[in-house]
Scaffold this motif. Sequence first.
Motif, PDB file in Angstrom:
ATOM      1  N   SER A  94      39.239  20.440  68.800  1.00  7.57           N
ATOM      2  CA  SER A  94      38.821  21.834  68.919  1.00  7.57           C
ATOM      3  C   SER A  94      38.422  22.196  70.350  1.00  7.57           C
ATOM      4  CB  SER A  94      37.637  22.115  67.976  1.00  7.57           C
ATOM      5  OG  SER A  94      36.495  21.425  68.424  1.00  7.57           O
ATOM      6  N   ALA A  95      38.396  21.181  71.234  1.00 10.38           N
ATOM      7  CA  ALA A  95      37.950  21.436  72.605  1.00 10.38           C
ATOM      8  C   ALA A  95      39.143  21.696  73.517  1.00 10.38           C
ATOM      9  CB  ALA A  95      37.146  20.243  73.111  1.00 10.38           C
ATOM     10  N   ARG A 113      33.371  26.439  78.464  1.00  8.79           N
ATOM     11  CA  ARG A 113      32.521  26.526  77.269  1.00  8.79           C
ATOM     12  C   ARG A 113      32.916  27.723  76.417  1.00  8.79           C
ATOM     13  NH1 ARG A 113      28.303  26.138  79.968  1.00  8.79           N
ATOM     14  NH2 ARG A 113      27.689  28.336  80.101  1.00  8.79           N
ATOM     15  N   ARG A 114      33.182  28.859  77.044  1.00  5.59           N
ATOM     16  CA  ARG A 114      33.511  30.073  76.304  1.00  5.59           C
ATOM     17  C   ARG A 114      34.917  30.014  75.700  1.00  5.59           C
ATOM     18  NH1 ARG A 114      30.204  34.363  77.004  1.00  5.59           N
ATOM     19  NH2 ARG A 114      28.331  33.866  78.170  1.00  5.59           N
ATOM     20  N   GLN A 124      35.668  37.766  75.108  1.00  4.33           N
ATOM     21  CA  GLN A 124      34.890  36.569  74.786  1.00  4.33           C
ATOM     22  C   GLN A 124      34.543  35.734  76.014  1.00  4.33           C
ATOM     23  OE1 GLN A 124      33.588  35.599  71.746  1.00  4.33           O
ATOM     24  NE2 GLN A 124      34.216  37.649  71.113  1.00  4.33           N
ATOM     25  N   SER A 184      36.538  27.239  74.901  1.00  4.04           N
ATOM     26  CA  SER A 184      36.485  26.249  73.813  1.00  4.04           C
ATOM     27  C   SER A 184      35.863  26.843  72.560  1.00  4.04           C
ATOM     28  CB  SER A 184      35.685  25.013  74.252  1.00  4.04           C
ATOM     29  OG  SER A 184      36.361  24.321  75.271  1.00  4.04           O
ATOM     30  N   ARG A 185      34.838  27.671  72.771  1.00  5.24           N
ATOM     31  CA  ARG A 185      34.181  28.301  71.619  1.00  5.24           C
ATOM     32  C   ARG A 185      35.161  29.205  70.877  1.00  5.24           C
ATOM     33  NH1 ARG A 185      31.997  33.169  70.677  1.00  5.24           N
ATOM     34  NH2 ARG A 185      30.324  33.312  69.133  1.00  5.24           N
ATOM     35  N   SER A 228      37.860  27.205  69.017  1.00  3.85           N
ATOM     36  CA  SER A 228      37.310  26.629  67.784  1.00  3.85           C
ATOM     37  C   SER A 228      37.058  27.715  66.735  1.00  3.85           C
ATOM     38  CB  SER A 228      36.010  25.892  68.117  1.00  3.85           C
ATOM     39  OG  SER A 228      35.404  25.401  66.952  1.00  3.85           O
ATOM     40  N   LEU A 229      36.513  28.843  67.182  1.00  2.00           N
ATOM     41  CA  LEU A 229      36.168  29.948  66.287  1.00  2.00           C
ATOM     42  C   LEU A 229      37.403  30.502  65.582  1.00  2.00           C
ATOM     43  CD1 LEU A 229      33.435  31.442  65.783  1.00  2.00           C
ATOM     44  CD2 LEU A 229      34.223  33.169  67.402  1.00  2.00           C
TER      45      LEU A 229
END
Length: 273
Positions: A4-5, A36-37, A70, A39-40, A43-44
Amino acid sequence: MDISAINDEQVEILLSDLLEYYGYDFTGYSRASLKRRISRLFSLDKALSFAEFRYRIMKDNVYFKRFVEQITVNVTEMFRDPAFFKTLRDSILPALGTYPFIRIWLAGCSTGEEAYSISIILKELNLLHKSLIYATDLNPVVLEKASQGMFAMSQMKQYSENYITSGGTKDFSTYYTANYSLAKFNDELKSKMIFSTHNLVSDHSFNEFQLILCRNVLIYFDRELQHQVLDLFNESLEDLGYLALGTKETIDFSNIAKNYKRVPANKIWRKIK
């Protein structure tokens, strides 16, 4: 490996795509924050693979807008950091009140809470009629929201407290009408606002201003880009104009520092030459 990363190489691929396909240059942004954003979001939205994720960003315009929304930072509130707005009210804006016309640039305005805060102070100082606030952001989605002047009713208690702490004396609710779960701010407040997309990375100066605010944006840029943006602000600011940055930001160590004098107790500088 966490599927997911997003890895560093994939971040660079996406940044290259954004620049090539859309002309959005994020290459000077802090990689840690971007990674970080991204990857979020990856995953989301449960993308099956990086290739699919990349394809959607490039080919689906609606998804591209979501992606930009995002990965850009849109955390804001009205009269955020009340001591700063008290300084605007007590010192900065009254000093500019001697000008025949006041041009203010709010760079990185996000969803507009700061623009409406400034407009309220200008109105209370009887300066709104001879002012113009240019509220710009990279992200057209947040600009659309800002131009509507509607914010969650659930935030009004906090915003009212901020307003009072910043020196406001009126009943804050006189500035908006309640509409179910939303507060719609009076049209008079936005009558002196111009909302427009502007990319601090690649776009040029577009006017001369007496006050430029760019609070909590530079912290997401690398040092080289910070200096580039500060040069842009310096070019856009009239002599004796004011530059306001966020609490963790500074012009110290930059090329323009010698041209400015710090206003005591706040991250505000006045251009002295």
